[in-house]
Design an enzyme around this catalytic site. Structure first.
Site, short mmCIF file in Angstrom:
data_model
loop_
_atom_site.label_atom_id
_atom_site.label_comp_id
_atom_site.label_asym_id
_atom_site.label_seq_id
_atom_site.Cartn_x
_atom_site.Cartn_y
_atom_site.Cartn_z
N CYS A 109 -18.04 -7.39 6.86
CA CYS A 109 -19.17 -6.48 7.41
C CYS A 109 -20.45 -6.61 6.51
CB CYS A 109 -18.86 -5.00 7.95
SG CYS A 109 -20.24 -4.23 8.50
N CYS A 132 -22.72 -3.31 6.97
CA CYS A 132 -22.51 -2.17 6.17
C CYS A 132 -20.92 -2.18 5.90
CB CYS A 132 -22.50 -0.71 7.09
SG CYS A 132 -22.08 -1.11 8.98
N SER A 133 -20.10 -1.47 6.45
CA SER A 133 -18.61 -1.56 5.84
C SER A 133 -17.68 -1.40 7.08
CB SER A 133 -18.36 -0.48 4.77
OG SER A 133 -18.64 0.73 5.48
N CYS A 134 -17.98 -1.84 8.25
CA CYS A 134 -17.17 -2.09 9.43
C CYS A 134 -15.78 -2.41 9.00
CB CYS A 134 -17.67 -2.79 10.71
SG CYS A 134 -19.38 -1.75 11.40
#
Lengths: 213, 98
Positions: free
Chosen positions: A112, A115-117
Site C-alpha cells: 500500500c 498508507c498501510s492497507c
C-alpha cells in the site's frame, strides 16, 4: 443514535503519560462516538477482532485452499462467503478482500504505497516493515530486489504483478503449494505458510526432511 | 441508480494528473500513465468526500488497472512483462485512442 456512551472510554493505558498519537486517537474516537458515527462497543469489537487474528488464520485458509480445489475456486471468486464456510466471518465494516493466486507464470506481491492497507480482518496487524517508507517505495520500483532480500529469486519467465492497494480492496496472496508436500495434512501444510508469503514477498519454505522426495 | 460502466475489461485508460486538496487515493507515480483495465471491482463510496465528513455519494466505480512496469519507471530493472496493478476510481481515468 444514542448508544448510551459514557464519554469516558477507558483504555488500559489510562493513568500513564500518553503519547501525542494516543491522545489524538482518543480525541478522534470520542468525537466519532459523539457524532454517532460509531459506538465505543463497535470500536472495541473491531480492535478485538484485529487483535484476535494472526497470520496463522490466513495460513489455515491457504492450506485449506491447497487441499480442496473446489474451495480454492470459491475463495478466489468470492472470498467473503468462502471464508464464512470455514468459520471466518469478516464484518461488513471491513474492506472487501480479494485473493490473488500465484502460479508458475505469475507471482503477486502486495503493497500500500499511500498508507498501510492490509487484510487485517484475516491476518491481523501488518508487520512494521510493511508500513515503512522503504518497503512502500521499493515494492513498486524494484519488487524483484525486495523479494531477493526475502530470499526469493524469481526466473525472468515469471511475470511479477505488484498490487498497490490504494482503495477499497485488501489483497491476500494465495502462494503456490510447494512441491513434495502431497502427503502432508492440512495442519502440516498450514505450518509452511508464513505471513510474508501471503504478502507475496517470498514463497512458502519447506524445512528439510518435511517434503517427500 | 446503476449507471453503466464507462470502461470494460481490456480498455486502455490514462490516469488523470491532478492534486486536489482533498483525500484522493490515486498515487502520484501512476498519474499520467497509460494502462489496461483488468478488473471492475465494484462501486464504493468516494473517499474524496468520505475523508472530509461527506457521505461519499454518489458511489464511484473502482477499476483495477494494469501498467507495464517499464512504462511507469524509466529504469525498471525487471523483465518487460512485469506489471503494477493499481485500483483507481472511474473519475480519475480518461479513455485512450478514441
Amino acid at each position: 443514535m444514542s448508544e448510551g456512551h459514557d464519554g469516558e472510554h477507558v483504555h488500559p493505558e489510562s493513568g500513564e503519560e500518553l503519547s501525542v498519537y494516543a491522545r489524538r486517537a482518543q480525541a478522534i474516537e470520542a468525537l466519532m462516538v459523539e457524532k454517532g458515527v460509531c459506538s465505543t462497543s463497535e470500536v472495541d469489537q473491531m480492535m478485538n477482532m484485529v487483535e484476535s487474528r494472526s497470520p496463522s488464520d490466513g495460513a489455515k485458509v491457504v492450506a485449506h485452499a491447497w487441499s480442496d480445489p473446489e474451495f480454492k475456486a470459491r475463495l478466489l471468486a468470492d472470498p467473503r462467503s468462502a471464508l464464512t464456510e470455514i468459520g471466518y466471518s469478516l464484518p461488513d465494516t471491513t474492506p472487501h478482500l480479494a485473493v490473488v493466486e500465484n502460479t508458475e507464470q505469475v507471482h503477486h506481491m502486495v503493497v500500500c504505497t499511500l498508507c498501510s492497507c492490509y487484510p487485517r480482518a484475516l491476518l491481523g496487524r501488518p508487520p512494521d516493515w510493511y508500513k515503512s517508507f522503504a518497503y512502500r517505495s521499493r515494492a513498486v520500483v524494484d519488487p524483484r530486489g525486495v523479494m531477493r532480500e526475502f530470499g526469493l529469486e524469481l526466473a525472468d519467465s515469471v511475470e511479477v504483478q505488484v498490487l498497490d492497494s490504494t482503495a477499497d480492496l485488501r489483497y491476500l496472496v494465495l502462494p503456490r503449494r510447494p512441491a513434495g508436500t502431497e502427503n502432508l495434512s492440512e495442519a502440516e501444510l498450514a505450518k509452511l505458510v508464513s505471513r510474508d508469503c501471503m504478502i507475496g514477498v517470498t514463497d512458502p519454505h519447506v524445512p528439510e526432511g518435511v517434503a517427500a522426495s | 441508480m446503476a449507471q453503466s460502466n464507462k470502461y470494460q475489461t481490456g480498455d486502455q485508460v490514462k490516469v488523470r494528473v491532478d492534486s486536489p486538496s482533498h483525500h484522493y487515493r490515486t498515487p502520484t507515480y501512476i498519474q499520467g500513465k497509460t494502462g489496461v483495465v483488468v478488473a471492475i471491482c465494484g462501486r464504493y463510496r468516494n473517499p474524496e468526500s468520505l475523508g472530509h465528513g461527506g457521505d461519499g455519494m454518489p458511489e464511484q466505480l473502482l477499476y483495477r488497472v494494469s501498467f507495464a512496469q517499464n512504462s511507469v519507471w524509466d529504469r525498471y530493472r525487471g523483465p518487460s512483462g512485469d506489471k503494477i496493478l493499481v485500483d483507481i476510481y472511474e473519475h480519475w481515468l480518461d479513455p485512450v485512442g478514441v
